[in-house]
Write a protein that holds these residues in place. Structure first.
Motif, mmCIF file in Angstrom:
data_model
loop_
_atom_site.group_PDB
_atom_site.id
_atom_site.type_symbol
_atom_site.label_atom_id
_atom_site.label_comp_id
_atom_site.label_asym_id
_atom_site.label_seq_id
_atom_site.Cartn_x
_atom_site.Cartn_y
_atom_site.Cartn_z
ATOM 1 N N CYS A 99 0.835 -1.204 0.000
ATOM 2 C CA CYS A 99 0.000 0.000 0.000
ATOM 3 C C CYS A 99 0.863 1.245 0.000
ATOM 4 O O CYS A 99 2.072 1.187 0.274
ATOM 5 N N TYR A 128 -0.947 -2.201 10.440
ATOM 6 C CA TYR A 128 -0.464 -2.815 9.205
ATOM 7 C C TYR A 128 0.111 -4.203 9.418
ATOM 8 O O TYR A 128 -0.237 -5.151 8.710
ATOM 9 N N ASP A 134 -5.214 -1.791 5.624
ATOM 10 C CA ASP A 134 -4.674 -0.951 4.563
ATOM 11 C C ASP A 134 -4.435 0.453 5.122
ATOM 12 O O ASP A 134 -5.385 1.227 5.314
#
Length: 218
Positions: A99, A128, A134
């Motif tokens: 991400c 995370y 995300d």
């Protein structure tokens, strides 16, 4: 009390950055009777061009480093063991997706003005690596902010604007120009660079040695 300023260059998507700080924190605790530490976090993006839906982390890392997924899994397993011994939540390290971390870095800058920079950084690491959330998703970021008692309304305003973008880009550019190409990187009293996730015992010796060498804060 002896003063030590530590600037930490790191990315929220970097497991070794979470491990590196946890190890440093243990060393700081050992030295807390004589030393007072000031921590400042600085932005670095491992994957600055990332956009859209993330990829599963193991194949993404295998592709990036030219290794097999099995090697990447073994590497991640090792990190999970290290993290657990440090009290870090890395339970879903291998379930996360790649991400973008730019917006998260913007909020870390803002949290620094509230005296909660380290707390937000740790909350993002947990989100995370521990929960495989995300951290480019604004809902996830606002949840981390709210959990710390920071103002989610103000954080939402920041995310919907360009605020702190220049500060993050300036951070990234200045440390890249200084030659930092990997993280974590620690700058002690604006003079000495320590790279990588050093063990707590190594940190204690390093900090004592640098102070004796006259590494006064700049």
């Amino acid at each position: 009390m002896k003063q030590v300023k530590i600037d930490i260059v790191s990315d929220i998507a970097c497991p070794w950055c979470a491990i590196g700080y946890a190890r440093l924190a243990r060393a700081m605790k050992q030295l807390s009777a004589e030393y007072e530490f000031t921590i400042q976090w600085h932005a670095f993006e491992l994957n600055p061009e990332h956009s859209g839906i993330g990829e599963p982390i193991l194949p993404a890392l295998a592709k990036k480093y030219g290794r097999s997924e099995e090697e990447m899994r073994a590497n991640q397993n090792n990190m999970m063991t290290i993290a657990k011994n440090l009290g870090l939540n890395f339970e879903n390290l291998q379930q996360r997706l790649t991400c973008n971390t730019f917006d998260a870095h913007r909020l870390v800058k803002w949290a620094g003005e509230q005296g909660r920079q380290t707390a937000l950084k740790q909350a993002l690491f947990d989100a995370y690596f521990g929960q495989a959330l995300d951290v480019s998703d604004h809902k996830v970021l606002l949840s981390c902010v709210a959990a710390l008692g920071l103002d989610p309304v103000r954080a939402k305003q920041i995310l919907e604007s360009d605020q702190y973008s220049a500060a993050v880009r300036e951070d990234e550019a200045s440390y890249q120009q200084a030659g930092i190409t990997s993280v974590p990187a620690f700058i002690i009293n604006s003079k000495y660079l320590v790279s990588g996730a050093q063990e707590p015992e190594a940190w204690v010796q390093t900090l004592l040695t640098l102070h004796k060498a006259g590494a006064e804060p700049v």
